[in-house]
Enzyme design. Structure first.
Site, PDB file in Angstrom:
ATOM      1  N   ASN A  23       0.823  -1.211   0.000  1.00 40.57           N
ATOM      2  CA  ASN A  23       0.000   0.000   0.000  1.00 40.57           C
ATOM      3  C   ASN A  23       0.857   1.261   0.000  1.00 40.57           C
ATOM      4  OD1 ASN A  23      -2.288  -1.565  -0.027  1.00 40.57           O
ATOM      5  ND2 ASN A  23      -2.602  -1.488   2.176  1.00 40.57           N
ATOM      6  N   ASP A 121      -9.668  -5.612  -6.032  1.00 42.38           N
ATOM      7  CA  ASP A 121     -10.407  -6.725  -5.444  1.00 42.38           C
ATOM      8  C   ASP A 121     -11.907  -6.521  -5.536  1.00 42.38           C
ATOM      9  OD1 ASP A 121      -8.222  -8.221  -4.678  1.00 42.38           O
ATOM     10  OD2 ASP A 121      -8.026  -7.189  -2.761  1.00 42.38           O
ATOM     11  N   ASP A 319      -7.387  -5.645   6.209  1.00 44.48           N
ATOM     12  CA  ASP A 319      -6.627  -6.572   5.381  1.00 44.48           C
ATOM     13  C   ASP A 319      -6.188  -7.821   6.139  1.00 44.48           C
ATOM     14  OD1 ASP A 319      -6.844  -5.068   3.099  1.00 44.48           O
ATOM     15  OD2 ASP A 319      -4.919  -4.061   3.332  1.00 44.48           O
ATOM     16  N   MET A 341     -15.980  -2.989   7.138  1.00 44.45           N
ATOM     17  CA  MET A 341     -15.727  -2.039   6.062  1.00 44.45           C
ATOM     18  C   MET A 341     -16.104  -2.540   4.672  1.00 44.45           C
ATOM     19  SD  MET A 341     -12.148  -0.441   7.537  1.00 44.45           S
ATOM     20  CE  MET A 341     -12.069   0.875   6.334  1.00 44.45           C
TER      21      MET A 341
END
Length: 434
Positions: A23, A121, A319, A341
């Protein structure tokens, strides 16, 4: 399509080094477009998503040179904005959600950016309003071309402003910060994401000559500058990999050492795995996980069932929710996993249930895991990786399962994990590509 074949049930041992943070890499590579001077970035992970972004900036005219393994130089002194309309650029950009973060740098430096609907994703709705509303508040105009499915963002000059983000979006905050560093005047961003990725991005931008204060907090104050220069920057170890390897060691009852984890940037991640009963210790900047035949889930002080939920930083990263869920399947005790989320990230649990896990999927966001305390092993099976994080979680489950497992669609795992099969084989795992 490629697949992993795994023969599980083996104990692993040894040392493993986490790759550079995916990220962060996506953010800081986008930031090279802010300056015509050379930028050197090291510890870049060799993974599909990052390599796609490097290709994208190269297509825009950025001079890219690989200096050594994981180290690149970038020089954006001849950017060609016409490339934004090319079919080749559009196709590649739609395959990568991180391509949205090219907009902020292009907008503030050139006054213009075009982006197709980005990919990534398939884990539920992932709106981009935070990005575009932030650009509008800085004075940009945002338009959508329905025929081409492109968003066009233009400005005759960005101006600093106070803004309250409606969500602490990591990529949204990064995009707005990069747009604001060369806006006229002062920009104040409240409810900014404050993940280590943002800390690192802001640190890099300040090294380039930006004036950002409040770095690491949710209140950023940015004084616009006329231009930015080059710098050297090193990417942090990937905390998602660190958490994945802690879970891997526990569920396979293995003795592992995770090297060079950047402990000060791990946040609550180690504590969450400790709540699942996993023992470990910090040895300088390494994490040592001893062999544990059993690990017991903690309860809250009132005796109620433990809940593991994701939250914006400094809360538990979404994650790692999938990894925590897999680890819980062999714990002693029960735990409620609450994925707040994204509404589709728990749908991979049907694969775990086929493997023999005791899981009740309450709704798209919550699952109750009844741990089996290693009294009944998971069973090997054939499954498909739906996204990066679920994919590596299924891989961890397969490594602990008895018998043969096959995981299809491993391109998803390769998007986020560098040479994961090779590094696991070095620990003693029986895994190969089909």
């Amino acid at each position: 399509m490629a697949a992993f074949e795994i023969f599980g049930g083996k104990r692993l041992s040894g040392e493993i080094v986490p790759q550079g943070a995916k990220n962060e890499a996506l953010q800081v590579i986008c930031a090279v477009l802010l300056t015509p001077e050379k930028v050197t970035i090291s510890n870049i992970p060799d993974i599909r998503d990052v390599n796609k972004l490097i290709d994208l900036v190269g297509m825009l005219g950025v001079k890219v040179e690989k200096v050594s393994e994981g180290t690149y130089t970038f020089q954006a002194d001849a950017v060609n904005l016409d490339t934004l309309y090319s079919p080749e650029y559009g196709k590649k950009a739609t395959e990568l959600r991180g391509s949205i973060m090219l907009v902020g740098p292009l907008l503030t430096r050139f006054g213009y950016a075009v982006v197709p609907q980005p990919g990534g994703d398939k884990i539920g709705r992932r709106r981009l309003d935070t990005h575009y509303i932030g650009f509008q508040k800085l004075g940009a105009e945002v338009g959508f071309d329905e025929d081409s499915s492109h968003v066009k963002v233009t400005t005759k000059g960005l101006k600093g402003v106070y803004m309250l983000l409606d969500e602490a979006s990591v990529t949204g905050t990064a995009n707005v910060v990069m747009a604001a560093v060369m806006a006229k005047g002062t920009t104040t961003i409240y409810n900014a994401a404050c993940e280590p990725y943002l800390f690192q991005l802001c640190t890099m931008l300040n090294a380039m000559g930006a004036k950002i204060s409040g770095v690491g907090s949710n209140l950023l104050v940015i004084e616009g500058v006329d231009s930015l220069g080059g710098c050297n920057h090193r990417i942090l170890p990937d905390m998602i990999e660190v958490g994945s390897f802690i879970g891997l060691a526990a569920i396979t009852r293995s003795e592992l050492t995770i090297k060079n984890v950047a402990r000060e940037h791990l946040g609550i991640t180690p504590e969450i795995f400790h709540r699942l009963g996993i023992d470990f210790e910090f040895r300088n900047d390494d994490i040592y996980i001893p062999q544990q035949d059993h690990y017991k889930v903690q309860r809250f002080f009132d005796g109620s069932i433990m809940t593991i939920a994701d939250a914006p930083w400094p809360g538990f990263t979404p994650d790692l929710i999938s990894v925590a869920l897999v680890v819980a399947t062999q714990a002693k005790g029960s735990v409620l996993i609450h994925q707040k989320m994204f509404e589709s990230r728990l749908f991979f649990v049907d694969k775990l249930i086929e493997m023999g896990a005791q899981i009740i999927l309450c709704d798209p966001h919550r699952a109750v895991v009844i741990g089996m305390n290693h009294e009944q092993s998971l069973r090997g099976t054939r499954m498909t990786s739906p996204d990066i994080r679920a994919g590596v979680s299924l891989l961890i489950a397969a490594l602990s399962a008895e018998g043969r497992s096959v995981i299809d669609n491993i391109e998803q795992i390769d998007r986020g994990y560098q040479d994961i099969d090779g590094r696991l084989r070095a620990l003693g795992a029986d895994i190969r590509r089909l």
